[in-house]
Write a protein that holds these residues in place. Structure first.
Motif, short mmCIF file in Angstrom:
data_model
loop_
_atom_site.label_atom_id
_atom_site.label_comp_id
_atom_site.label_asym_id
_atom_site.label_seq_id
_atom_site.Cartn_x
_atom_site.Cartn_y
_atom_site.Cartn_z
N ARG A 1 0.98 -1.66 -0.26
CA ARG A 1 -0.02 -0.12 -0.10
C ARG A 1 1.00 0.86 -0.09
O ARG A 1 1.61 1.20 0.56
N HIS A 2 0.85 2.23 -0.53
CA HIS A 2 1.38 3.45 -0.68
C HIS A 2 0.34 4.79 -0.19
O HIS A 2 -0.72 4.55 -0.14
N GLU A 3 1.23 5.40 0.54
CA GLU A 3 0.31 6.32 1.05
C GLU A 3 0.24 7.61 0.44
O GLU A 3 0.91 8.04 -0.73
N ILE A 4 -1.30 8.12 0.45
CA ILE A 4 -1.87 8.80 -0.86
C ILE A 4 -2.28 9.97 0.17
O ILE A 4 -3.10 9.61 0.68
N LYS A 5 -1.75 11.08 -0.06
CA LYS A 5 -2.70 12.53 1.14
C LYS A 5 -3.67 12.56 0.09
O LYS A 5 -3.92 12.58 -1.19
N VAL A 6 -4.25 12.94 0.18
CA VAL A 6 -5.54 13.71 0.20
C VAL A 6 -6.77 14.88 0.51
O VAL A 6 -6.18 15.60 2.07
N ASN A 7 -7.00 16.04 -0.31
CA ASN A 7 -6.63 17.22 -0.12
C ASN A 7 -8.80 17.90 -1.22
O ASN A 7 -8.52 17.28 -1.69
N LYS A 8 -9.55 17.52 -0.04
CA LYS A 8 -11.04 17.30 -0.51
C LYS A 8 -11.30 18.67 -1.11
O LYS A 8 -10.80 19.96 -0.09
#
Ligand SMILES: *Cc1c(COP(=O)(O)O)cnc(C)c1O
Length: 361
Positions: free
Chosen positions: A2-9
């Motif tokens: 799993r990769h770390e994906i940052k989320v900016n909604k």
């Protein structure tokens, strides 16, 4: 992995601006996009952001030298509201093949699928529920070196956005056999989904459209005798109860995932399939003797597009009535079942995304 994906909604959704009962193809965009950057020999900075313009330096390499590749795949909803993505592992592999041919880097293992999964979880409400509509997913990679000079770029961006879409063609298609313009040669880039292939098709297509055709039926570039593809679809002919499509071995034909699916399903239905060259001459002879039972293009955007007319040297060769097309109709129906999750035996062909925890923005 799993990769770390940052989320900016996104602060608010644009979904209420879209008329889901009148979707054109590729004109509406969902709320978010995925972006990854490549520099110093590695991918990093995985993030999901609100769909928005991106600024690029005028010397950005992709604009000048065309290191640009893309993919196209579709998602639909099943009865329970889960999102099903059709064969995305195949698109991941093909993107890597295209990248390799264009001197571009591979993506990290698993990133393509994970990015699609997380992006769609966030924008699940954008996946149409209507049977004829779907969410079109467009991953692409471009070279972003700010440098004037031809070399493999050292910087790239990998981006994915999605579009709710309706039908691509609303009627059977007419195709024109081009003898003047060639799409792909052995040793070239026909098998890669690279941007330049599509740019090169536009001028020939302009003239075909003026004559009432929808697409070009491309011929091989050496003998100008054998069919390659029609437009951006692989081509199939049902002749004497055999389903025939050109082979992939010369590297001039894009290995369509719809093509692969059609071949597999046709064989499972007991239809004889041959991957071999089909010449214009064979077509004309079979047409004269009424031995062509069906003909269609196969690709993600249109799925199965029946061909009504083949134009060659300014003669229009009409193919059997659409109502008599049992093969393309049966294959299309089967494909739709699989895409909607109604075929348990082919459940391995869809990636299921549980969107139940999804909270609309
Ligand atoms: C994308 C494409 C296809 C169809 O591939 P699918 O994976 O079935 O969508 C066929 N031919 C060309 C030239 C293409 O670009």
């Amino acid at each position: 992995m799993r990769h770390e994906i940052k989320v900016n909604k996104a602060k608010s959704s644009r979904i209420n601006e879209v008329d889901f009962n009148n979707l054109a193809f590729g004109k509406e965009f969902s709320d978010h996009m995925f972006i990854a950057d490549y520099s110093n020999g590695e991918w990093s900075n995985y993030r999901i952001e609100p769909m928005a313009n991106i600024a690029f330096h005028p010397a950005t390499s992709a604009f000048h030298y065309g290191q640009a590749i893309f993919e196209g795949l579709k998602a639909q909803k099943d009865k329970d509201g889960n999102v099903l993505v059709f064969r995305p592992d195949m698109n991941a592999k093909r993107m890597d093949i295209s990248a390799n041919r264009m001197g571009m880097p591979s993506l990290p293992e698993g990133l393509f699928l994970q990015a699609i999964e997380e992006l769609i979880k966030l924008d699940a409400s954008w996946v149409p529920t209507d049977a004829n509509s779907s969410l079109y997913i467009r991953p692409f990679m471009i070279a972003t070196d700010e440098y004037v000079g031809i070399r493999e770029s050292e910087h790239y961006k990998f981006i994915i956005f999605t579009c709710p879409v309706g039908a691509y063609y609303s009627a059977p298609v007419n195709v024109y056999v081009s003898e003047e313009y060639i799409r792909a040669f052995p040793g070239g880039v026909g098998f890669a989904k690279c941007a330049g292939n599509y740019a090169a098709s536009l001028y020939p297509l302009r003239f075909a459209k003026q004559e009432g055709y929808d697409q070009i039926l491309w011929l091989d570039g050496i003998e100008k005798k054998y069919f390659q593809e029609c437009g951006t679809m692989n081509v199939f002919f049902m002749i004497d109860n055999v389903l025939v499509t050109p082979p992939l071995d010369e590297g001039t034909i894009l290995a369509g995932i719809t093509r692969d699916s059609v071949i597999t399903l046709a064989k499972e239905m007991g239809i004889k399939v041959e991957e071999r060259n089909i010449s214009v001459e064979e077509f004309l002879q079979a047409h004269k003797e009424n031995r062509i039972q069906d003909a269609f293009g196969a690709g993600t955007a249109a799925t199965i597009a029946p061909i009504k007319i083949v134009g060659y040297r300014h003669t229009k060769y009409e193919l059997p009535d659409i109502e008599t097309r049992t093969v393309s109709t049966a294959i299309k129906a089967k494909m739709n079942q699989i895409k909607n999750g109604d075929d348990a035996q082919k459940s391995a062909w869809v990636m299921k995304i549980d969107a139940s925890e999804h909270v609309p923005v």
